[in-house]
Design an enzyme around this catalytic site. Structure first.
Site, PDB file in Angstrom:
ATOM      1  N   GLU A 290       7.518  67.692 -43.274  1.00 51.79           N
ATOM      2  CA  GLU A 290       7.121  68.553 -41.931  1.00 51.79           C
ATOM      3  C   GLU A 290       7.996  68.973 -41.528  1.00 51.79           C
ATOM      4  O   GLU A 290       7.940  70.198 -40.820  1.00 51.79           O
ATOM      5  CB  GLU A 290       6.268  67.490 -41.240  1.00 51.79           C
ATOM      6  CG  GLU A 290       5.433  66.872 -41.754  1.00 51.79           C
ATOM      7  CD  GLU A 290       4.475  65.710 -40.893  1.00 51.79           C
ATOM      8  OE1 GLU A 290       3.508  65.619 -40.746  1.00 51.79           O
ATOM      9  OE2 GLU A 290       5.207  65.405 -40.085  1.00 51.79           O
TER      10      GLU A 290
ATOM     11  N   THR B  61      19.820  67.346 -70.567  1.00 48.51           N
ATOM     12  CA  THR B  61      19.443  66.115 -70.142  1.00 48.51           C
ATOM     13  C   THR B  61      19.061  66.385 -68.398  1.00 48.51           C
ATOM     14  O   THR B  61      18.198  65.712 -68.044  1.00 48.51           O
ATOM     15  CB  THR B  61      20.131  64.770 -70.111  1.00 48.51           C
ATOM     16  OG1 THR B  61      19.797  63.671 -69.489  1.00 48.51           O
ATOM     17  CG2 THR B  61      21.604  64.975 -69.589  1.00 48.51           C
TER      18      THR B  61
ATOM     19  N   ASP C 242      19.220  62.568 -61.200  1.00 48.24           N
ATOM     20  CA  ASP C 242      19.308  61.261 -61.190  1.00 48.24           C
ATOM     21  C   ASP C 242      18.598  60.630 -60.097  1.00 48.24           C
ATOM     22  O   ASP C 242      19.066  60.633 -58.880  1.00 48.24           O
ATOM     23  CB  ASP C 242      21.011  60.608 -61.255  1.00 48.24           C
ATOM     24  CG  ASP C 242      21.297  59.235 -61.469  1.00 48.24           C
ATOM     25  OD1 ASP C 242      20.341  58.642 -61.300  1.00 48.24           O
ATOM     26  OD2 ASP C 242      22.417  59.133 -61.809  1.00 48.24           O
TER      27      ASP C 242
ATOM     28  N   ARG D 261      29.638  45.169 -63.633  1.00 48.61           N
ATOM     29  CA  ARG D 261      29.018  46.439 -63.960  1.00 48.61           C
ATOM     30  C   ARG D 261      27.729  46.549 -63.431  1.00 48.61           C
ATOM     31  O   ARG D 261      26.912  45.395 -63.559  1.00 48.61           O
ATOM     32  CB  ARG D 261      28.984  46.652 -65.546  1.00 48.61           C
ATOM     33  CG  ARG D 261      28.155  47.589 -66.002  1.00 48.61           C
ATOM     34  CD  ARG D 261      28.474  48.135 -67.668  1.00 48.61           C
ATOM     35  NE  ARG D 261      27.629  49.062 -67.774  1.00 48.61           N
ATOM     36  CZ  ARG D 261      27.685  50.114 -67.385  1.00 48.61           C
ATOM     37  NH1 ARG D 261      28.500  50.896 -66.846  1.00 48.61           N
ATOM     38  NH2 ARG D 261      26.713  51.212 -67.842  1.00 48.61           N
TER      39      ARG D 261
ATOM     40  N   ARG E 100      18.368  57.221 -59.372  1.00 49.83           N
ATOM     41  CA  ARG E 100      18.800  55.953 -59.035  1.00 49.83           C
ATOM     42  C   ARG E 100      19.520  55.812 -57.672  1.00 49.83           C
ATOM     43  O   ARG E 100      19.999  56.566 -56.941  1.00 49.83           O
ATOM     44  CB  ARG E 100      19.749  55.202 -59.997  1.00 49.83           C
ATOM     45  CG  ARG E 100      19.140  55.049 -61.542  1.00 49.83           C
ATOM     46  CD  ARG E 100      20.263  54.859 -62.522  1.00 49.83           C
ATOM     47  NE  ARG E 100      21.143  55.959 -62.803  1.00 49.83           N
ATOM     48  CZ  ARG E 100      21.997  55.849 -63.616  1.00 49.83           C
ATOM     49  NH1 ARG E 100      22.286  54.614 -64.443  1.00 49.83           N
ATOM     50  NH2 ARG E 100      22.770  56.993 -63.944  1.00 49.83           N
TER      51      ARG E 100
ATOM     52  N   CYS F 289      24.111  53.996 -74.028  1.00 51.44           N
ATOM     53  CA  CYS F 289      23.871  52.844 -73.035  1.00 51.44           C
ATOM     54  C   CYS F 289      23.867  51.549 -73.717  1.00 51.44           C
ATOM     55  O   CYS F 289      24.542  50.594 -73.183  1.00 51.44           O
ATOM     56  CB  CYS F 289      22.173  52.957 -72.540  1.00 51.44           C
ATOM     57  SG  CYS F 289      22.065  54.367 -71.708  1.00 51.44           S
TER      58      CYS F 289
END
EC number: 4.1.99.12
Length: 401
Positions: A31, A319, A331, A254, A333, A272
């Site tokens: 807004e 990507t 990203d 990690r 996250r 990964c």
């Protein structure tokens, strides 16, 4: 006002606790408006008159789901077509009011809404106060003034309800920056953003709880698996712990985002699975450490959207471009849940196993002490080399190739 500084959230909360009105603005891409906000317990005729005089917008009463259920305040419409799905209930007046429109009578209605003895039959509708039902989870679920109002009242230790009113400029358009800043200065009024409130809650609210601890023998060695659940979303995460983390010494750690295709399927489209194996091996060799396994598939966009992104990559996008084409950030996250998991595990300082600078910054923002970065070294293959180069060039990942 180039030298303007927003107030601290703590100061805004204290002002709410003292019954004052504050100013809150949302995002520029939403807004982009400012609202007056105060607690419903301090919905005095003076505060309502101030909002009506200087705000000139609709004075609403954001309330929690619990209050709405208690008072049987039903949604105003069966199908909500509002641009931001603002959850209006039927408008109400308290039965002790006359017309219900004066500042004094609107004050009665608002204060009766948070009266411990209030019941549904105490209100008639339609009326002149407009309750709005805040989403459970507040501004962490919906970044609206409704949720900000209820969150601020809760954080101030007050009933979970308040008043909010949009602010119009003298010409009848909505007041925006820098006029909102000028108004706050002229009236010595605390002024915060919803983004500030979100950041405050991520740092100070307890948003994850530990559920269980169990032995977890793995091919890398024996770990302890600590299960966690997010309080708001119910999303489940796991911490794989090796050794004692509570001795005050820095911990090899990690944060690993779930990757079904890489971790379980052995996909070579990403690194990964290799990173997970390398981290587990390194922690086992050290004899002490922790891996947080967070349910953040596809950099936070989910499994199906990740596979859709793969389709776009097969057609020539990289990507980052694929995520953006699907309507996401490169990203999605965030790491505040991970930071709280570390805290609940007794971790004070870490050596972070990562190649991703965003993880370092995300954890530091939550007050975690990162004493060193430990690189995760993996060998690229013909299927993921371009993907890794894009992460290096566009996302700043720290690879040595």
């Amino acid at each position: 006002m180039t030298d303007f500084q927003f107030s601290k959230v703590e100061d805004a909360i204290e002002a709410i606790r003292q019954g004052k009105i504050i100013l809150v603005t949302d995002d520029e891409d939403r807004e982009n408006e400012g609202d007056f906000i105060c607690a419903a317990e301090f919905a005095t005729p003076e505060n309502i008159n101030f909002m009506a005089t200087y705000g000139k917008g609709l004075i609403c009463t954001p309330i929690s789901t619990e209050i709405a259920k208690k008072l049987n305040f039903h949604p105003m419409v069966a199908v909500n077509q509002d641009n931001h799905e603002t959850a209006f209930t039927v408008s109400v007046d308290h039965i002790d009011t006359g017309t219900g429109i004066s500042a004094f009578e609107r004050s009665i209605t608002a204060m009766k809404i948070v009266d411990d003895n209030a019941k549904a039959t105490d209100f008639r509708c339609p009326g002149h106060m407009f309750p709005l039902i805040a989403k459970d989870g507040g501004v962490l679920v919906r970044n609206g003034h409704t949720e900000a109002t209820v969150d601020l009242a809760r954080l101030a230790g007050l009933k979970h309800a308040g008043l909010c009113c949009e602010i119009m400029a003298d010409d009848g358009t909505m007041m925006t920056m820098p006029d909102l800043q000028k108004f706050a200065v002229e009236h010595n009024m605390p002024f915060i953003t919803i983004q500030q409130l979100q950041e405050y809650r991520r740092k100070h609210d307890s948003l994850v709880k530990q559920i269980s601890v169990v032995k977890m023998p793995t091919k890398y060695g024996e770990f302890m698996a600590h299960s966690f659940v997010e309080v708001i979303s119910g999303k489940e995460h796991v911490a794989l712990v090796k050794g004692d983390l509570t001795d005050g010494e820095q911990v090899l750690a990690r944060i690993h985002s779930e990757c079904l295709t890489g971790d379980a399927f052995g996909s070579q489209r990403c690194d990964c699975g290799q990173q997970f194996a390398a981290a587990m091996t390194q922690i086992e060799q050290e004899g002490r450490g922790v891996i947080l396994y967070l349910r953040q598939e596809g950099r936070g966009i989910g499994l199906i959207n990740k596979l859709r992104a793969y389709e776009l990559q097969d057609k020539g996008m990289d990507t980052v471009e694929a995520n953006v084409a699907l309507g996401f950030k490169e990203d999605e996250r965030e790491y505040y849940i991970g930071a709280q998991m570390f805290q609940q595990l007794g971790v004070k300082s870490i050596r972070l196993l990562t190649n991703n600078p965003a993880k370092i910054e995300g954890l530091k923002e939550q007050g975690l002490n990162i004493v060193a970065r430990e690189p995760i070294i993996v060998e690229p293959n013909k299927n993921d080399i371009d993907y890794l180069k894009v992460k290096q060039i566009k996302m700043g990942h720290m690879f040595n190739f």
